[in-house]
Design a protein around this motif. Structure first.
Motif, mmCIF file in Angstrom:
data_model
loop_
_atom_site.group_PDB
_atom_site.id
_atom_site.type_symbol
_atom_site.label_atom_id
_atom_site.label_comp_id
_atom_site.label_asym_id
_atom_site.label_seq_id
_atom_site.Cartn_x
_atom_site.Cartn_y
_atom_site.Cartn_z
ATOM 1 N N SER A 135 -1.534 7.749 8.300
ATOM 2 C CA SER A 135 -2.515 6.865 7.702
ATOM 3 C C SER A 135 -2.967 7.441 6.158
ATOM 4 C CB SER A 135 -3.783 6.677 8.482
ATOM 5 O OG SER A 135 -4.179 7.945 8.744
ATOM 6 N N ASP A 136 -2.781 8.709 6.214
ATOM 7 C CA ASP A 136 -2.952 9.478 4.800
ATOM 8 C C ASP A 136 -2.588 8.727 3.333
ATOM 9 O OD1 ASP A 136 -4.503 11.307 5.892
ATOM 10 O OD2 ASP A 136 -2.910 12.837 5.898
ATOM 11 N N GLN A 147 -3.213 5.424 -3.959
ATOM 12 C CA GLN A 147 -3.676 4.659 -4.800
ATOM 13 C C GLN A 147 -3.723 5.104 -6.221
ATOM 14 O OE1 GLN A 147 -3.291 1.603 -3.580
ATOM 15 N NE2 GLN A 147 -2.845 2.792 -1.646
ATOM 16 N N GLU A 175 -1.721 5.859 2.585
ATOM 17 C CA GLU A 175 -2.436 4.313 1.931
ATOM 18 C C GLU A 175 -3.735 4.892 1.435
ATOM 19 O OE1 GLU A 175 -3.745 1.844 5.159
ATOM 20 O OE2 GLU A 175 -3.716 -0.028 3.843
ATOM 21 N N ARG A 176 -4.322 5.824 1.879
ATOM 22 C CA ARG A 176 -5.653 6.291 1.428
ATOM 23 C C ARG A 176 -5.663 6.934 0.234
ATOM 24 N NH1 ARG A 176 -7.622 7.978 5.986
ATOM 25 N NH2 ARG A 176 -6.804 10.023 5.845
ATOM 26 N N ASN A 177 -4.506 7.756 0.048
ATOM 27 C CA ASN A 177 -4.422 8.836 -1.267
ATOM 28 C C ASN A 177 -3.526 8.589 -2.194
ATOM 29 O OD1 ASN A 177 -6.213 10.415 0.341
ATOM 30 N ND2 ASN A 177 -4.577 11.618 1.402
ATOM 31 N N SER A 235 0.694 0.587 6.018
ATOM 32 C CA SER A 235 -0.388 1.493 6.526
ATOM 33 C C SER A 235 0.041 2.574 7.452
ATOM 34 C CB SER A 235 -1.623 0.522 7.441
ATOM 35 O OG SER A 235 -0.653 0.206 8.489
ATOM 36 N N GLN A 282 1.966 3.672 -1.573
ATOM 37 C CA GLN A 282 2.092 4.658 -0.203
ATOM 38 C C GLN A 282 3.711 4.268 0.154
ATOM 39 O OE1 GLN A 282 -0.055 2.458 -0.456
ATOM 40 N NE2 GLN A 282 -0.203 1.086 1.334
#
Lengths: 267, 232
Positions: free
Chosen positions: A37-38, A44, A40-42, A25, A168
């Motif tokens: 933190s970007d 995938q 992990e979100r972006n 993360s 990520q």
């Protein structure tokens, strides 16, 4: 989704492993955004299959290798390495893979090949941050001197914590060079090129005074900010701050590679 | 705005300004702070960002007030919001000293638990030389430190008594450094990040928009004054 890897333990074993949730993360992967933190979100939506790696440059025969073929080349080992970021934090991570040198040997590089260059996937459709990241159209690139790349510590990495890498983290394949700052360990590699001169590398291009080509972990060289100490990210709230070791603690194994070099100049 | 409402509004603004602190305490209590990937980095960023935003909102009070005479009561919140900005800036600095710089917080806390009150102080003395080194070498830390000292000067001189003792003119002259503090805080934020990270963009744009609003107002007032002088 992550697949289990059958990784056998090795002598590279450290205690106090950083929780996996923190490792997945808190990532610098600027193609997916500037904040840690970007990614992990972006990340995938990145497609990691099918995936091939193009091999070219000073090599007997150019070729393209499929990731699944590559993963079967050697037995997968688990190596617990210190991972030191130039931002001043570090983690202890069990990586799964095999020595990069084992793979490079099979490629028959020409004697004139002195450096190896790695390129990360560059696809604006899959990587929302790539256009604003400062990474050029050739993709994030990093490079190692041939002897650094062939060193047994340098790991061709397919997984961590016994399962395939999260996107990520640089799935499906990245390099880990444990005695260098983290940005020298490129992610999501699509191309390997052998060259005769020191190649251009992304962070060195963006800000040469702060990021040298070698970027060996070195507490006494601090072009950007102090590198004397590091926060080891673990499970607690209070920071565990330790003195940074030359070559990230791998000096016994790698210091000889730089014998006679002034590490203040070649930082 | 009727005078009776102001004290209630003050309570509301106090609570609003304390919300970020409350969030931190709750995160600490629930373990969410420890679960943050890098708790120290999180605290540093969080406290610094709130110090900066409160400073910018504080600077917004005057331009917003000028939009309508009905908004003149807003001035009564300016000191409070400014002091809260200083409060978060101080937390930001304490995070640097006690959690970021290498201070052995665990040992210090053990000392306190064992009633060995000298231990935290000894630990601080151990870290001071390298902290001074760090400040000497890093321009962005120097800028941050200067910003905090400026805010400290403003906070110390914020009580009515001090204003009267200083005289309105002098006080106002000193308190104009709030613009310098705002600018330096932004510089500190930009310089602390790696190239390509544009996290401070939004707060920077708001700050400069407010500065332009002030400049336009001042020029307009000057013109009005001149026009009056001509007609007289």
């Amino acid at each position: 989704a992550a697949t289990k890897l059958n990784a056998s333990p090795t002598k590279y074993n450290l205690g106090d492993i950083t929780p996996q949730s923190k490792v997945t993360s808190y990532n610098n992967f600027i193609e997916f955004g500037p904040d840690k933190s970007d990614p992990e979100r972006n990340a995938q939506s990145m497609h990691v299959r099918p995936w091939t790696i193009q091999v070219d440059g000073l090599v007997k025969q150019k070729k393209t290798i499929d990731i699944d073929t590559l993963m079967k080349l050697r037995p997968i080992e688990q190596r617990v390495y210190r991972f030191r970021c130039v931002e001043g934090w570090s983690m202890v991570v069990p990586w799964d893979g095999f020595s990069l040198g084992e793979f490079l040997k099979t490629l028959d590089p020409l004697p004139s090949a002195k450096f190896v260059q790695f390129f990360t996937l560059h696809d604006p459709k899959q990587m929302p941050g790539v256009n604003s990241s400062g990474v050029g159209p050739q993709g994030y690139s990093e490079g190692l001197r041939m002897d650094e790349a062939m060193h047994p510590l340098t790991l061709m990495t397919f997984g961590s914590y016994g399962e395939t890498l999260a996107n990520q983290q640089g799935a499906p394949i990245r390099i880990i060079v444990p005695w260098k700052y983290g940005f020298k360990s490129p992610k999501s590699i699509v191309r390997i090129r052998f060259v005769d001169k020191q190649p251009e590398t992304t962070w060195n291009d963006l800000n040469a005074p702060a990021y040298g080509f070698y970027s060996n972990v070195n507490p006494s060289v601090a072009p950007w900010r102090s590198q004397e100490r590091e926060r080891v990210l673990g499970s607690g709230f209070l920071p565990k701050i330790v003195g940074t070791q030359p070559f990230n603690g791998y000096g016994n194994e790698v210091a000889h590679l730089y014998a006679g070099m002034d590490l203040r100049v070649n930082y | 705005m009727p005078g009776k409402v102001i004290p209630w509004l003050k309570v509301v603004v106090h609570l609003l300004c304390l919300l970020p602190l409350l969030k931190l305490l709750m995160m600490f209590h629930s373990g969410a702070l420890a679960a943050e990937s890098d708790p120290v980095q999180f605290l540093t960023h969080f406290t610094g960002l709130w110090a900066l935003w409160l400073l910018v909102w504080d600077l917004a009070i005057t331009p917003v007030r000028r939009l309508s005479p009905k908004l003149s009561w807003l001035i009564r919140f300016r000191r409070m919001v400014g002091l809260y900005s200083f409060f978060y800036a101080t937390l930001h600095m304490l995070v640097y000293v006690f959690l970021f710089s290498g201070y052995d917080t665990a040992t210090a806390l053990e000392g306190i638990r064992a009633h060995h009150w000298g231990v935290p102080w000894q630990q601080l003395k151990l870290i001071v030389p390298s902290m001074i080194d760090d400040v000497k070498q890093r321009a962005f830390i120097q800028v941050g430190l200067i910003t905090w000292v400026l805010l400290l000067a403003l906070a110390i001189t914020s009580p009515q008594r001090v204003l009267r003792a200083m005289g309105g003119k002098n006080w106002q002259r000193l308190h104009r450094v709030v613009y310098v503090a705002g600018f330096l805080a932004l510089m500190h934020f930009w310089w602390s990040l790696k190239k390509g990270n544009n996290a401070p963009a939004v707060v920077s744009i708001v700050f400069f928009a407010l500065m332009i609003a002030r400049l336009v107002w001042t020029l307009w007032q000057k013109r009005k004054k001149r026009a009056r002088m001509v007609t007289a």
